[in-house]
Design a protein around this motif. Structure first.
Motif, PDB file in Angstrom:
ATOM      1  N   LEU A  25      55.232  43.883  30.268  1.00 29.66           N
ATOM      2  CA  LEU A  25      54.143  43.815  31.046  1.00 29.66           C
ATOM      3  C   LEU A  25      52.786  43.710  30.764  1.00 29.66           C
ATOM      4  O   LEU A  25      52.133  42.914  31.365  1.00 29.66           O
ATOM      5  N   ILE A  26      52.409  43.929  29.514  1.00 30.46           N
ATOM      6  CA  ILE A  26      51.137  43.399  28.881  1.00 30.46           C
ATOM      7  C   ILE A  26      51.123  41.843  28.934  1.00 30.46           C
ATOM      8  O   ILE A  26      50.096  41.416  29.416  1.00 30.46           O
ATOM      9  N   ALA A  27      52.205  41.096  28.585  1.00 28.91           N
ATOM     10  CA  ALA A  27      52.091  39.744  28.448  1.00 28.91           C
ATOM     11  C   ALA A  27      51.987  39.186  30.083  1.00 28.91           C
ATOM     12  O   ALA A  27      51.192  38.233  30.070  1.00 28.91           O
ATOM     13  N   PHE A  28      52.710  39.656  30.816  1.00 27.57           N
ATOM     14  CA  PHE A  28      52.750  39.421  32.463  1.00 27.57           C
ATOM     15  C   PHE A  28      51.289  39.756  32.791  1.00 27.57           C
ATOM     16  O   PHE A  28      50.729  38.773  33.648  1.00 27.57           O
ATOM     17  N   LEU A  29      50.707  40.676  32.526  1.00 22.77           N
ATOM     18  CA  LEU A  29      49.274  41.053  32.937  1.00 22.77           C
ATOM     19  C   LEU A  29      48.270  40.102  32.317  1.00 22.77           C
ATOM     20  O   LEU A  29      47.315  39.691  32.945  1.00 22.77           O
ATOM     21  N   ILE A  30      48.342  39.673  31.133  1.00 19.54           N
ATOM     22  CA  ILE A  30      47.617  38.620  30.493  1.00 19.54           C
ATOM     23  C   ILE A  30      47.688  37.429  31.028  1.00 19.54           C
ATOM     24  O   ILE A  30      46.759  36.654  31.369  1.00 19.54           O
ATOM     25  N   ILE A  31      48.909  36.894  31.089  1.00 21.07           N
ATOM     26  CA  ILE A  31      49.205  35.662  31.940  1.00 21.07           C
ATOM     27  C   ILE A  31      48.749  35.680  33.163  1.00 21.07           C
ATOM     28  O   ILE A  31      48.062  34.805  33.670  1.00 21.07           O
ATOM     29  N   LEU A  32      49.004  36.706  33.845  1.00 18.82           N
ATOM     30  CA  LEU A  32      48.415  36.822  35.534  1.00 18.82           C
ATOM     31  C   LEU A  32      46.801  36.806  35.460  1.00 18.82           C
ATOM     32  O   LEU A  32      46.310  36.299  36.232  1.00 18.82           O
ATOM     33  N   GLY A  33      46.306  37.744  34.482  1.00 20.98           N
ATOM     34  CA  GLY A  33      44.750  37.456  34.320  1.00 20.98           C
ATOM     35  C   GLY A  33      44.283  36.170  34.025  1.00 20.98           C
ATOM     36  O   GLY A  33      43.247  35.472  34.745  1.00 20.98           O
ATOM     37  N   VAL A  34      45.032  35.351  33.217  1.00 25.11           N
ATOM     38  CA  VAL A  34      44.336  33.971  32.666  1.00 25.11           C
ATOM     39  C   VAL A  34      44.746  33.105  33.874  1.00 25.11           C
ATOM     40  O   VAL A  34      43.899  32.264  34.161  1.00 25.11           O
ATOM     41  N   VAL A  35      45.795  33.133  34.747  1.00 27.22           N
ATOM     42  CA  VAL A  35      46.038  32.555  35.808  1.00 27.22           C
ATOM     43  C   VAL A  35      45.065  32.634  36.890  1.00 27.22           C
ATOM     44  O   VAL A  35      44.502  31.562  37.780  1.00 27.22           O
ATOM     45  N   TYR A  36      44.878  33.879  37.073  1.00 21.54           N
ATOM     46  CA  TYR A  36      43.652  34.379  38.083  1.00 21.54           C
ATOM     47  C   TYR A  36      42.375  33.769  37.704  1.00 21.54           C
ATOM     48  O   TYR A  36      41.554  33.443  38.632  1.00 21.54           O
ATOM     49  N   LYS A  37      42.020  33.743  36.445  1.00 24.11           N
ATOM     50  CA  LYS A  37      40.804  33.430  35.977  1.00 24.11           C
ATOM     51  C   LYS A  37      40.689  31.882  36.269  1.00 24.11           C
ATOM     52  O   LYS A  37      39.734  31.282  36.402  1.00 24.11           O
TER      53      LYS A  37
END
Length: 182
Positions: A25-37
Motif C-alpha cells: 500500500l505504501i509503495a502504491f501510494l508513493i507511485i500514485l503520488g509520483v505519477v500524480y505529481k
C-alpha cells in the motif's frame, strides 16, 4: 506422517499478510503520488513533443512547397534561357547571312570595279597603241609614198593629209571586212 505434514504446510491462501499489504500500500501510494505529481509534466512533455512533430511535419510540408515553387521557377528560367538562346542563335544566323550577303555584294562590286578598271586600262592601252600605230603607219606610208611617187614629202601638212587619207581608207576597208564576216 505424510498426512500431517501436508496439513501443516497448507496455509490459507486467502489470508492477508498485513506486513506485505502495508508495504504494497505504501509503495502504491508513493507511485500514485509520483505519477500524480509527474502527470502534468509528462502530458506537457508529450504535448510539446506532439507539437514539435506536427510543427516539423508542417515545416517539412512548407519546405517541400517552397522547393516545388523554386523548382518551378528554375524550370521557367531554364525554358526562358532556352528561348533566349534560340532567339540569339537565330539572330546570329541572320547576321551571318547578312554579313555573307554584304561581303558577296562588296566582292561583286570590287570585281566590277576591277573589271571596269581593266576595261578602261585596256581601252587606254588600245588608244595609245592605236595612236602609236597611226604614227608608225604614217611614217611608213610617207616613206613608201615618197619612194613610189619619187618625191619627198617633207612638208608636215602634206604628210598629215596623206596619213589621214591612208588611215581613212584602211578603216573603211576594215569596216567592210567586218561587215562581211558578220
Amino acid at each position: 506422517m505424510p498426512t500431517v505434514y501436508l496439513a501443516a504446510e497448507q496455509e490459507n491462501v486467502l489470508r492477508i499478510h498485513w506486513d506485505e499489504f502495508t508495504f504494497g500500500l505504501i509503495a502504491f501510494l508513493i507511485i500514485l503520488g509520483v505519477v500524480y505529481k509527474m502527470w502534468p509534466r509528462l502530458t506537457k512533455a508529450l504535448d510539446e513533443r506532439a507539437d514539435q512533430i506536427e510543427g516539423g511535419i508542417a515545416r517539412a510540408q512548407k519546405a517541400e512547397a517552397e522547393a516545388d515553387e523554386i523548382r518551378q521557377q528554375y524550370r521557367e528560367k531554364l525554358e526562358e534561357a532556352h528561348r533566349e538562346y534560340a532567339q540569339e542563335l537565330e539572330k546570329a544566323k541572320e547576321q551571318r547571312a547578312a554579313i555573307i550577303a554584304e561581303a558577296r555584294e562588296e566582292a561583286q562590286a570590287e570585281a566590277r570595279r576591277i573589271v571596269d578598271a581593266a576595261h578602261a586600262q585596256i581601252e587606254a592601252d588600245r588608244q595609245q597603241a592605236f595612236a602609236q600605230l597611226k604614227g608608225e603607219i604614217g611614217a611608213l606610208s610617207t616613206e613608201l609614198a615618197s619612194r613610189i611617187v619619187g618625191e619627198s614629202l617633207s612638208d608636215s601638212a602634206a604628210q598629215s593629209r596623206v596619213i589621214d587619207r591612208f588611215l581613212d581608207e584602211l578603216e573603211q576597208s576594215e569596216g567592210k571586212q567586218q561587215a562581211e564576216v558578220r
